[in-house]
Design a protein around this motif. Structure first.
Motif, PDB file in Angstrom:
ATOM      1  N   LEU A   1       0.829  -1.211   0.000  1.00  0.00           N
ATOM      2  CA  LEU A   1       0.000   0.000   0.000  1.00  0.00           C
ATOM      3  C   LEU A   1       0.861   1.257   0.000  1.00  0.00           C
ATOM      4  N   ALA A   2       1.914   1.258   0.813  1.00  0.00           N
ATOM      5  CA  ALA A   2       2.774   2.443   0.898  1.00  0.00           C
ATOM      6  C   ALA A   2       3.431   2.748  -0.446  1.00  0.00           C
ATOM      7  N   LEU A   3       3.875   1.712  -1.146  1.00  0.00           N
ATOM      8  CA  LEU A   3       4.524   1.933  -2.442  1.00  0.00           C
ATOM      9  C   LEU A   3       3.519   2.354  -3.502  1.00  0.00           C
ATOM     10  N   ALA A   4       2.317   1.786  -3.472  1.00  0.00           N
ATOM     11  CA  ALA A   4       1.286   2.214  -4.420  1.00  0.00           C
ATOM     12  C   ALA A   4       0.954   3.687  -4.202  1.00  0.00           C
ATOM     13  N   GLU A   5       0.856   4.085  -2.938  1.00  0.00           N
ATOM     14  CA  GLU A   5       0.558   5.482  -2.626  1.00  0.00           C
ATOM     15  C   GLU A   5       1.716   6.410  -3.007  1.00  0.00           C
ATOM     16  N   ALA A   6       2.929   5.832  -3.092  1.00  0.00           N
ATOM     17  CA  ALA A   6       4.098   6.622  -3.489  1.00  0.00           C
ATOM     18  C   ALA A   6       4.253   6.705  -5.005  1.00  0.00           C
ATOM     19  N   GLY A   7       3.338   6.078  -5.753  1.00  0.00           N
ATOM     20  CA  GLY A   7       3.354   6.204  -7.199  1.00  0.00           C
ATOM     21  C   GLY A   7       3.826   4.987  -7.964  1.00  0.00           C
ATOM     22  N   PHE A   8       4.120   3.907  -7.254  1.00  0.00           N
ATOM     23  CA  PHE A   8       4.527   2.675  -7.924  1.00  0.00           C
ATOM     24  C   PHE A   8       3.304   1.904  -8.430  1.00  0.00           C
ATOM     25  N   GLU A   9       3.519   1.167  -9.509  1.00  0.00           N
ATOM     26  CA  GLU A   9       2.604   0.098  -9.886  1.00  0.00           C
ATOM     27  C   GLU A   9       3.125  -1.129  -9.150  1.00  0.00           C
ATOM     28  N   VAL A  10       2.291  -1.743  -8.327  1.00  0.00           N
ATOM     29  CA  VAL A  10       2.756  -2.779  -7.409  1.00  0.00           C
ATOM     30  C   VAL A  10       2.158  -4.140  -7.750  1.00  0.00           C
ATOM     31  N   TYR A  11       3.039  -5.121  -7.908  1.00  0.00           N
ATOM     32  CA  TYR A  11       2.607  -6.511  -8.014  1.00  0.00           C
ATOM     33  C   TYR A  11       2.721  -7.121  -6.624  1.00  0.00           C
ATOM     34  N   ALA A  12       1.565  -7.422  -6.041  1.00  0.00           N
ATOM     35  CA  ALA A  12       1.495  -7.933  -4.676  1.00  0.00           C
ATOM     36  C   ALA A  12       1.439  -9.461  -4.717  1.00  0.00           C
ATOM     37  N   VAL A  13       2.405 -10.092  -4.060  1.00  0.00           N
ATOM     38  CA  VAL A  13       2.592 -11.534  -4.159  1.00  0.00           C
ATOM     39  C   VAL A  13       2.396 -12.193  -2.801  1.00  0.00           C
ATOM     40  N   ALA A  14       1.648 -13.288  -2.787  1.00  0.00           N
ATOM     41  CA  ALA A  14       1.489 -14.131  -1.600  1.00  0.00           C
ATOM     42  C   ALA A  14       0.729 -15.376  -2.037  1.00  0.00           C
ATOM     43  N   ARG A  15       0.585 -16.310  -1.133  1.00  0.00           N
ATOM     44  CA  ARG A  15      -0.125 -17.550  -1.483  1.00  0.00           C
ATOM     45  C   ARG A  15      -1.641 -17.396  -1.427  1.00  0.00           C
ATOM     46  N   ARG A  16      -2.147 -16.528  -0.553  1.00  0.00           N
ATOM     47  CA  ARG A  16      -3.599 -16.464  -0.323  1.00  0.00           C
ATOM     48  C   ARG A  16      -4.263 -15.461  -1.263  1.00  0.00           C
ATOM     49  N   ALA A  17      -4.901 -16.005  -2.277  1.00  0.00           N
ATOM     50  CA  ALA A  17      -5.493 -15.165  -3.317  1.00  0.00           C
ATOM     51  C   ALA A  17      -6.565 -14.238  -2.778  1.00  0.00           C
ATOM     52  N   GLU A  18      -7.385 -14.723  -1.848  1.00  0.00           N
ATOM     53  CA  GLU A  18      -8.490 -13.904  -1.367  1.00  0.00           C
ATOM     54  C   GLU A  18      -7.982 -12.678  -0.599  1.00  0.00           C
ATOM     55  N   ARG A  19      -6.883 -12.836   0.124  1.00  0.00           N
ATOM     56  CA  ARG A  19      -6.310 -11.699   0.842  1.00  0.00           C
ATOM     57  C   ARG A  19      -5.735 -10.682  -0.141  1.00  0.00           C
ATOM     58  N   LEU A  20      -5.109 -11.174  -1.196  1.00  0.00           N
ATOM     59  CA  LEU A  20      -4.548 -10.267  -2.198  1.00  0.00           C
ATOM     60  C   LEU A  20      -5.647  -9.506  -2.944  1.00  0.00           C
ATOM     61  N   GLU A  21      -6.728 -10.191  -3.226  1.00  0.00           N
ATOM     62  CA  GLU A  21      -7.844  -9.522  -3.909  1.00  0.00           C
ATOM     63  C   GLU A  21      -8.409  -8.405  -3.042  1.00  0.00           C
ATOM     64  N   ALA A  22      -8.521  -8.660  -1.743  1.00  0.00           N
ATOM     65  CA  ALA A  22      -9.008  -7.622  -0.825  1.00  0.00           C
ATOM     66  C   ALA A  22      -8.040  -6.447  -0.783  1.00  0.00           C
ATOM     67  N   LEU A  23      -6.751  -6.729  -0.809  1.00  0.00           N
ATOM     68  CA  LEU A  23      -5.744  -5.671  -0.826  1.00  0.00           C
ATOM     69  C   LEU A  23      -5.858  -4.840  -2.097  1.00  0.00           C
ATOM     70  N   ALA A  24      -6.034  -5.507  -3.227  1.00  0.00           N
ATOM     71  CA  ALA A  24      -6.118  -4.809  -4.512  1.00  0.00           C
ATOM     72  C   ALA A  24      -7.323  -3.866  -4.567  1.00  0.00           C
ATOM     73  N   GLN A  25      -8.363  -4.167  -3.787  1.00  0.00           N
ATOM     74  CA  GLN A  25      -9.529  -3.285  -3.756  1.00  0.00           C
ATOM     75  C   GLN A  25      -9.230  -1.964  -3.058  1.00  0.00           C
ATOM     76  N   ARG A  26      -8.113  -1.916  -2.345  1.00  0.00           N
ATOM     77  CA  ARG A  26      -7.781  -0.717  -1.569  1.00  0.00           C
ATOM     78  C   ARG A  26      -6.963   0.304  -2.361  1.00  0.00           C
ATOM     79  N   HIS A  27      -6.425  -0.118  -3.497  1.00  0.00           N
ATOM     80  CA  HIS A  27      -5.669   0.834  -4.325  1.00  0.00           C
ATOM     81  C   HIS A  27      -5.655   0.341  -5.765  1.00  0.00           C
ATOM     82  N   PRO A  28      -5.946   1.206  -6.727  1.00  0.00           N
ATOM     83  CA  PRO A  28      -6.045   0.774  -8.128  1.00  0.00           C
ATOM     84  C   PRO A  28      -4.720   0.344  -8.758  1.00  0.00           C
ATOM     85  N   ASP A  29      -3.581   0.712  -8.151  1.00  0.00           N
ATOM     86  CA  ASP A  29      -2.287   0.364  -8.728  1.00  0.00           C
ATOM     87  C   ASP A  29      -1.675  -0.885  -8.114  1.00  0.00           C
ATOM     88  N   ILE A  30      -2.473  -1.637  -7.364  1.00  0.00           N
ATOM     89  CA  ILE A  30      -1.993  -2.902  -6.799  1.00  0.00           C
ATOM     90  C   ILE A  30      -2.570  -4.052  -7.622  1.00  0.00           C
TER      91      ILE A  30
END
Length: 249
Positions: free
Chosen positions: A21-50
């Motif tokens: 989130l911090a990097l997306a807010e700093a202007g990065f396009e962020v590829y967020a990686v982890a095993r749990r898809a549902e958690r990542l999807e929830a994270l992506a809803q919080r910023h359009p560049d994730i």
């Protein structure tokens, strides 16, 4: 001006989530990686560049496919290796082999596998690798031997990587947090025992938060590239050293 692309592993919770989130807010396009898809999807809803990307960082073939996906999207210039964790507090005399194997595989091999896959892109971009280790990689303590061993190894790899990549102008940063109160770290370490997990932080006034560490991560990768913050140790004031923690009440 092209958009900067950052890859953040361990992004489904805690420091990894906050850093994405911090990097997306700093202007990065962020590829967020982890095993749990549902958690990542929830994270992506919080910023359009994730961009969520479910992945096991120890799966070499899957990591290589992921690296190719990012390359086709323009290539990463920043890699933030946060995936890792601790399991168990047993002393060596009662050590569980499966816990030690898991910690080495995720903290050390996972970091190596992802870094190796992205180094061609990072070299081309003259980019940055940031590895999140721990103050557990600086000094051993009773009940920490397995985690100590994994983080000492990850720290050694990071220091060698800095030497190896200097000629490629790839900046290598290590962030070593002390006591950080996150949702899952101690809970996982204690095998899901919530009471035992909370005792870790009992009486500690203002332990670090995931957001505190994410602020340091963001700063470290956004200062001018010729400035390398090689090693950043951060602890709450109440934790004066690994063996000294002030507890009140």
């Amino acid at each position: 001006m092209s958009t900067r692309i950052a890859v953040v592993t361990g992004a489904s919770t805690g420091i990894g989530e906050a850093s994405a989130l911090a990097l997306a807010e700093a202007g990065f396009e962020v590829y967020a990686v982890a095993r749990r898809a549902e958690r990542l999807e929830a994270l992506a809803q919080r910023h359009p560049d994730i961009h969520p990307y479910p992945l096991d960082v120890t799966d070499e073939n899957a990591v290589q496919r992921f690296a190719e996906t990012v390359r086709e999207a323009g290539g990463a210039d920043t890699l933030v290796n946060i995936a890792g964790g601790a399991r168990g507090t047993e002393w060596v005399a009662e050590a569980k082999t499966e816990d030690w194997e898991w910690m080495y595989r995720v903290n050390v091999l996972g970091t190596m596998i992802v870094t190796r896959a992205f180094l061609p892109q990072l070299r081309a971009a003259e980019g940055t690798v940031l590895n999140l280790t721990s103050t557990a990689g600086l000094v051993g303590y009773e009940g920490g031997s397995g985690y100590n061993a994994a983080k000492f190894a990850e720290r050694g790899m990071t220091r060698a990587l800095r030497l190896e990549e200097a000629e490629h102008n790839v900046r290598v940063i290590e962030v070593l947090p002390g006591m950080v109160h996150t949702e899952e770290f101690s809970l996982m370490r204690m095998g899901g025992d919530k009471e035992a997990a909370e005792k870790v932080y009992a009486g500690v006034e203002k332990p670090l938060t995931a957001e505190d560490v994410a602020d340091v991560v963001r700063y470290a990768v956004t200062v001018p590239h010729h400035v390398s913050l090689d090693e950043i140790v951060l602890r709450p004031v109440a934790q004066a050293a690994q063996h000294k923690v002030v507890r009140k009440g």
